[in-house]
Design a protein around this motif. Structure first.
Motif, PDB file in Angstrom:
ATOM      1  N   LEU A 288       1.708  -8.306   0.095  1.00  0.00           N
ATOM      2  CA  LEU A 288       2.773  -7.626   0.319  1.00  0.00           C
ATOM      3  C   LEU A 288       4.132  -8.107   0.947  1.00  0.00           C
ATOM      4  N   ASP A 289       4.092  -8.976   1.904  1.00  0.00           N
ATOM      5  CA  ASP A 289       5.172  -9.143   2.725  1.00  0.00           C
ATOM      6  C   ASP A 289       6.081  -9.934   1.762  1.00  0.00           C
ATOM      7  N   GLU A 290       5.139 -10.391   0.939  1.00  0.00           N
ATOM      8  CA  GLU A 290       6.552 -12.027   0.291  1.00  0.00           C
ATOM      9  C   GLU A 290       7.508 -11.037  -1.105  1.00  0.00           C
ATOM     10  N   LEU A 291       6.484 -10.414  -1.484  1.00  0.00           N
ATOM     11  CA  LEU A 291       6.870  -9.016  -2.590  1.00  0.00           C
ATOM     12  C   LEU A 291       7.481  -8.628  -2.388  1.00  0.00           C
ATOM     13  N   VAL A 292       7.582  -7.992  -0.548  1.00  0.00           N
ATOM     14  CA  VAL A 292       8.970  -7.451  -0.261  1.00  0.00           C
ATOM     15  C   VAL A 292      10.098  -8.067   0.001  1.00  0.00           C
ATOM     16  N   ALA A 293      10.214  -8.786   0.186  1.00  0.00           N
ATOM     17  CA  ALA A 293      10.803  -9.792   0.666  1.00  0.00           C
ATOM     18  C   ALA A 293      11.792  -9.955  -0.714  1.00  0.00           C
ATOM     19  N   VAL A 294      11.196 -10.618  -1.533  1.00  0.00           N
ATOM     20  CA  VAL A 294      12.071 -11.661  -2.696  1.00  0.00           C
ATOM     21  C   VAL A 294      12.753 -10.228  -3.289  1.00  0.00           C
ATOM     22  N   ALA A 295      12.046  -8.635  -3.179  1.00  0.00           N
ATOM     23  CA  ALA A 295      12.642  -7.598  -4.175  1.00  0.00           C
ATOM     24  C   ALA A 295      14.365  -7.215  -3.966  1.00  0.00           C
ATOM     25  N   ARG A 296      14.426  -7.027  -5.025  1.00  0.00           N
ATOM     26  CA  ARG A 296      16.066  -6.872  -5.248  1.00  0.00           C
ATOM     27  C   ARG A 296      16.862  -5.402  -5.047  1.00  0.00           C
ATOM     28  N   PRO A 297      17.900  -5.313  -4.958  1.00  0.00           N
ATOM     29  CA  PRO A 297      18.350  -3.458  -5.327  1.00  0.00           C
ATOM     30  C   PRO A 297      18.890  -3.574  -7.142  1.00  0.00           C
ATOM     31  N   THR A 298      17.629  -3.718  -7.632  1.00  0.00           N
ATOM     32  CA  THR A 298      17.868  -3.709  -9.618  1.00  0.00           C
ATOM     33  C   THR A 298      16.701  -3.042  -9.775  1.00  0.00           C
ATOM     34  N   PRO A 299      16.911  -2.184 -10.651  1.00  0.00           N
ATOM     35  CA  PRO A 299      15.419  -1.595 -11.472  1.00  0.00           C
ATOM     36  C   PRO A 299      14.451  -2.613 -12.021  1.00  0.00           C
ATOM     37  N   ALA A 300      15.003  -3.767 -12.945  1.00  0.00           N
ATOM     38  CA  ALA A 300      14.254  -4.641 -12.713  1.00  0.00           C
ATOM     39  C   ALA A 300      12.738  -5.284 -11.931  1.00  0.00           C
ATOM     40  N   SER A 301      13.309  -5.812 -10.500  1.00  0.00           N
ATOM     41  CA  SER A 301      13.195  -5.918  -9.281  1.00  0.00           C
ATOM     42  C   SER A 301      12.280  -5.429  -8.566  1.00  0.00           C
ATOM     43  N   LEU A 302      12.445  -3.790  -8.736  1.00  0.00           N
ATOM     44  CA  LEU A 302      11.863  -3.106  -8.036  1.00  0.00           C
ATOM     45  C   LEU A 302      10.337  -2.797  -9.023  1.00  0.00           C
ATOM     46  N   LYS A 303      10.555  -2.072  -9.840  1.00  0.00           N
ATOM     47  CA  LYS A 303       9.188  -2.424 -10.698  1.00  0.00           C
ATOM     48  C   LYS A 303       8.424  -3.178 -10.915  1.00  0.00           C
ATOM     49  N   HIS A 304       8.734  -4.615 -10.442  1.00  0.00           N
ATOM     50  CA  HIS A 304       8.648  -5.687 -10.770  1.00  0.00           C
ATOM     51  C   HIS A 304       7.315  -5.454  -8.698  1.00  0.00           C
ATOM     52  N   LEU A 305       8.529  -5.542  -7.939  1.00  0.00           N
ATOM     53  CA  LEU A 305       7.513  -4.463  -6.777  1.00  0.00           C
ATOM     54  C   LEU A 305       6.237  -3.859  -6.616  1.00  0.00           C
ATOM     55  N   VAL A 306       7.100  -2.998  -7.182  1.00  0.00           N
ATOM     56  CA  VAL A 306       5.607  -1.927  -7.714  1.00  0.00           C
ATOM     57  C   VAL A 306       4.386  -2.395  -7.538  1.00  0.00           C
ATOM     58  N   ASP A 307       4.465  -2.979  -9.441  1.00  0.00           N
ATOM     59  CA  ASP A 307       3.662  -3.293 -10.796  1.00  0.00           C
ATOM     60  C   ASP A 307       2.207  -4.117  -9.272  1.00  0.00           C
ATOM     61  N   ASP A 308       3.639  -5.209  -9.038  1.00  0.00           N
ATOM     62  CA  ASP A 308       2.770  -6.413  -7.953  1.00  0.00           C
ATOM     63  C   ASP A 308       2.004  -6.142  -7.761  1.00  0.00           C
ATOM     64  N   ALA A 309       2.511  -4.616  -6.198  1.00  0.00           N
ATOM     65  CA  ALA A 309       1.814  -5.020  -5.065  1.00  0.00           C
ATOM     66  C   ALA A 309       0.333  -3.380  -5.349  1.00  0.00           C
ATOM     67  N   ARG A 310       1.111  -2.984  -6.670  1.00  0.00           N
ATOM     68  CA  ARG A 310      -0.275  -2.463  -7.161  1.00  0.00           C
ATOM     69  C   ARG A 310      -1.422  -2.638  -7.956  1.00  0.00           C
ATOM     70  N   THR A 311      -0.914  -3.928  -8.664  1.00  0.00           N
ATOM     71  CA  THR A 311      -1.854  -4.956  -8.778  1.00  0.00           C
ATOM     72  C   THR A 311      -3.053  -5.978  -8.294  1.00  0.00           C
TER      73      THR A 311
END
Length: 263
Positions: free
Chosen positions: A229-252
């Motif tokens: 999760l640290d890596e997922l949060v570290a690469v997230a950016r303040p865009t809808p596409a990036s944050l949707k990937h963050l949520v979906d990847d963290a949930r997976t």
């Protein structure tokens, strides 16, 4: 008295013995236990000393304050009430010492509840997901009893069945809220915060499925296999596409670890 290179006047064994004697002598205290990394053998040289005083009936924190150790001593309920009902942050012989108050009537009640698979989640300062009421039972399971007698419970089968769906249900709702209400607007801080809360809730589910006690959140994500999760949060950016990937990847990630723990 000689002082070592760390500024400590006593070796660890003498220090612990003296502190345990002082705590056991407080009015109402029937047992003293060492917990945390010191009890589990995973401590560093500078780790805190986590001690719990178990009392029956009334306990007056003023008796602890009167010993004269420097630090902060809370009132009963001073850390929010509930099962985690207060304690002290102290400095004894140069060492950081946490003392937790534990009402034996409450602890014994939560032991019975946990054995039946029942629990509740309480808010507690510094804990992202809150704490389960069975935390005080988990403390008994890992503690090293220094004075008096305390039960040492196994992880109840009923709790292994009941706790994972409760924790995962909360995580699912938080993941979905983060995606629907923050990710699509590019709100990085809020989305990442909720994803971390949901992952912490999922971690409780994972460890419950394994039958492993949780007594704090310091290594919760690592212990549940969610360090990525640290890596997922570290690469997230303040865009809808990036944050949707963050949520979906963290949930997976969390769902996969829970499925593996439940298999």
């Amino acid at each position: 008295m000689a002082v070592d290179g760390c500024g400590w006047a006593m070796d660890d064994a003498t220090f612990l013995d003296d502190v345990a004697d002082a705590l056991a002598g407080l009015p109402g205290v029937t047992a003293v236990a060492l917990g945390g990394s010191r009890a589990q053998g995973t401590c560093r040289h500078d780790s805190d000393w986590d001690l719990a005083i178990y009392y029956r009936g009334d306990f007056d924190p003023e008796a602890l304050r009167a010993i004269g150790w420097p630090g902060e001593v809370s009132a009963l309920g001073g850390w929010g009430g509930g099962v985690f009902n207060g304690g002290a942050w102290l400095r004894i012989d140069g060492r950081p010492v946490d003392v937790h108050y534990r009402d034996l009537n409450v602890v014994e009640h939560e032991l019975v509840e946990a054995q039946a698979g029942r629990f509740r989640i309480e808010p507690l300062l510094f804990h992202l997901a809150g704490i389960p009421s069975y935390l005080v039972v988990g403390e008994l399971a890992i503690a090293r009893v220094l004075r008096g007698e305390l039960p040492r419970p196994d992880y109840p089968a009923a709790l292994r069945r009941s706790a994972p769906p409760v924790w995962w249900g909360s995580a699912e709702r938080v993941f979905e809220y983060a995606r629907a209400n923050h990710a699509r607007h590019g709100r990085l801080a809020a989305c990442a915060g909720l994803v971390t809360v949901a992952a912490s809730q999922a971690a409780h589910a994972i460890l419950a499925a394994r039958g492993e006690w949780v007594t704090n959140e310091k290594t919760l994500l690592d212990g549940a296999g969610l360090a990525e999760l640290d890596e997922l949060v570290a690469v997230a950016r303040p865009t809808p596409a990036s944050l949707k990937h963050l949520v979906d990847d963290a949930r997976t990630l969390a769902r996969g670890a829970l499925d593996a723990a439940s298999a």
